[in-house]
Design an enzyme around this catalytic site. Structure first.
Site, PDB file in Angstrom:
ATOM      1  N   THR A   5     -13.327  -4.663   6.400  1.00 39.81           N
ATOM      2  CA  THR A   5     -12.990  -4.599   7.823  1.00 39.81           C
ATOM      3  C   THR A   5     -12.987  -3.174   8.358  1.00 39.81           C
ATOM      4  OG1 THR A   5     -10.644  -4.688   7.212  1.00 39.81           O
ATOM      5  CG2 THR A   5     -11.688  -6.755   7.863  1.00 39.81           C
ATOM      6  N   LYS A  45     -11.344  -6.073  -6.220  1.00 42.08           N
ATOM      7  CA  LYS A  45     -12.745  -5.989  -5.769  1.00 42.08           C
ATOM      8  C   LYS A  45     -13.685  -5.715  -6.948  1.00 42.08           C
ATOM      9  CE  LYS A  45     -11.522  -4.380  -1.119  1.00 42.08           C
ATOM     10  NZ  LYS A  45     -10.071  -4.066  -1.300  1.00 42.08           N
ATOM     11  N   LEU A  46     -13.613  -6.581  -7.946  1.00 43.70           N
ATOM     12  CA  LEU A  46     -14.400  -6.392  -9.157  1.00 43.70           C
ATOM     13  C   LEU A  46     -15.896  -6.504  -8.883  1.00 43.70           C
ATOM     14  CD1 LEU A  46     -12.355  -8.609 -11.659  1.00 43.70           C
ATOM     15  CD2 LEU A  46     -12.158  -6.143 -11.291  1.00 43.70           C
ATOM     16  N   ASP A  97      -5.832  -7.218  -5.581  1.00 39.32           N
ATOM     17  CA  ASP A  97      -7.018  -6.810  -4.818  1.00 39.32           C
ATOM     18  C   ASP A  97      -7.806  -5.761  -5.607  1.00 39.32           C
ATOM     19  OD1 ASP A  97      -8.828  -6.585  -2.751  1.00 39.32           O
ATOM     20  OD2 ASP A  97      -7.567  -5.233  -1.560  1.00 39.32           O
ATOM     21  N   ASN A 157     -20.765 -10.253 -18.055  1.00 41.59           N
ATOM     22  CA  ASN A 157     -19.844 -10.350 -19.181  1.00 41.59           C
ATOM     23  C   ASN A 157     -18.569  -9.548 -18.940  1.00 41.59           C
ATOM     24  OD1 ASN A 157     -19.306 -11.165 -22.050  1.00 41.59           O
ATOM     25  ND2 ASN A 157     -19.261  -8.927 -22.287  1.00 41.59           N
ATOM     26  N   ASP A 174       0.846  -1.197   0.000  1.00 42.55           N
ATOM     27  CA  ASP A 174       0.000   0.000   0.000  1.00 42.55           C
ATOM     28  C   ASP A 174       0.877   1.241   0.000  1.00 42.55           C
ATOM     29  OD1 ASP A 174      -2.254  -1.684   0.113  1.00 42.55           O
ATOM     30  OD2 ASP A 174      -2.066  -1.839   2.290  1.00 42.55           O
ATOM     31  N   GLY A 227      -0.585  -4.719   6.164  1.00 40.23           N
ATOM     32  CA  GLY A 227      -0.035  -3.592   5.425  1.00 40.23           C
ATOM     33  C   GLY A 227       0.785  -2.685   6.303  1.00 40.23           C
ATOM     34  N   ILE A 246     -21.392  -6.008 -14.627  1.00 38.93           N
ATOM     35  CA  ILE A 246     -22.255  -6.989 -15.260  1.00 38.93           C
ATOM     36  C   ILE A 246     -21.446  -8.248 -15.550  1.00 38.93           C
ATOM     37  CG2 ILE A 246     -23.765  -5.220 -16.227  1.00 38.93           C
ATOM     38  CD1 ILE A 246     -22.405  -5.689 -18.927  1.00 38.93           C
ATOM     39  N   GLN A 272      -9.138   0.792  10.413  1.00 37.02           N
ATOM     40  CA  GLN A 272      -9.766  -0.511  10.596  1.00 37.02           C
ATOM     41  C   GLN A 272     -10.612  -0.515  11.865  1.00 37.02           C
ATOM     42  OE1 GLN A 272      -9.572  -2.897   8.347  1.00 37.02           O
ATOM     43  NE2 GLN A 272      -8.044  -1.892   7.073  1.00 37.02           N
TER      44      GLN A 272
END
Length: 235
Positions: A116, A63-64, A61, A69, A12, A206, A67, A186
């Site tokens: 988190t 985080k998709l 990372d 396809n 990070d 991190g 839609i 966090q």
């Protein structure tokens, strides 16, 4: 699987140069690295490929969520890059599309349940009626049903999640803080020792390493704590 295979250091940092220096400092002690948006948008995809080619494992990372396809097309391309793990939000249709796209590639897909950094108040503000624990368990079940390789959740939920997903799925836990560390942003945190005892398979760390005066010493201390948690089971 030993401590070295379970500790994922979050790169990070804002530049490739800083990431390269950190990887050099940590040397052979660290096998696994997480690369997220910050570094990706600084040219980190090529850096990720290079790290993977050098023998390191990469947790991308991203985080998709999109839609079906679009998610599938993205996963197909990422699966060709030599990455070890990829995150997407734990929404059933997106996960199913991703699993189909990654079939046979060896890429471990992780469903992100609840960040988190979020607590019950944050979820309520976002329009969710469930508390973090309940929502994590629901999404963990959906991830298992979709055929995902694992999930991302707080270590606080790891034991309950294990009962839902069974013995084989990875449970990857951010929000890991050694005793005395600043929580930062966090909210649901746990020590490395306690997280492994709770059932986490991989720990993402991190700032406690990246921002430490001596990152290598910090990483070695965490690895030592992890070894003590794994002994004598040596899982």
């Amino acid at each position: 699987m030993g401590a070295r295979e379970r500790l994922i250091v979050g790169l990070d940092v804002p530049t490739i140069g800083e990431a390269e220096r950190l990887v050099s400092t940590l040397g052979d002690d660290i096998l696994f690295y997480k690369i997220g948006y910050q570094l990706v948008f600084a040219g980190g995809l090529e850096f990720a490929r290079d790290l993977a080619a050098s023998g390191k494992k990469i947790f991308l990372d991203m985080k998709l969520l999109d839609i079906d396809n679009t998610v599938a097309s993205g996963v197909e391309n990422i699966a060709k890059m030599g990455m070890s793990m990829l995150t997407l939000h734990a929404y059933p249709k997106a996960m199913k599309a991703a699993v189909e796209a990654a079939a046979g590639s060896g890429l471990c897909l992780l469903g992100v349940t609840v960040l988190t950094s979020m607590d019950a108040d944050d979820l309520a503000e976002a329009g969710y009626s469930q508390d973090p624990h309940s929502l994590v368990l629901r999404r963990a079940g959906q991830a298992r049903a979709a055929g995902m390789g694992g999930i991302v959740c707080s270590a606080e939920e790891a034991a309950a999640v294990r009962e839902i997903v069974g013995p084989d799925m990875a449970i990857v836990t951010p929000g890991i803080r050694p005793d005395g560390s600043d929580k930062g942003d966090q909210k649901r945190v746990m020590t490395p020792f306690d997280a492994l005892k709770a059932g986490a398979t991989h720990l993402v760390v991190g700032r406690p390493i990246v921002k430490a005066p001596d990152p290598r010493d910090a990483a070695r201390a965490i690895l030592s704590e992890m070894v003590s948690a794994l002994w004598p089971a040596n899982r």
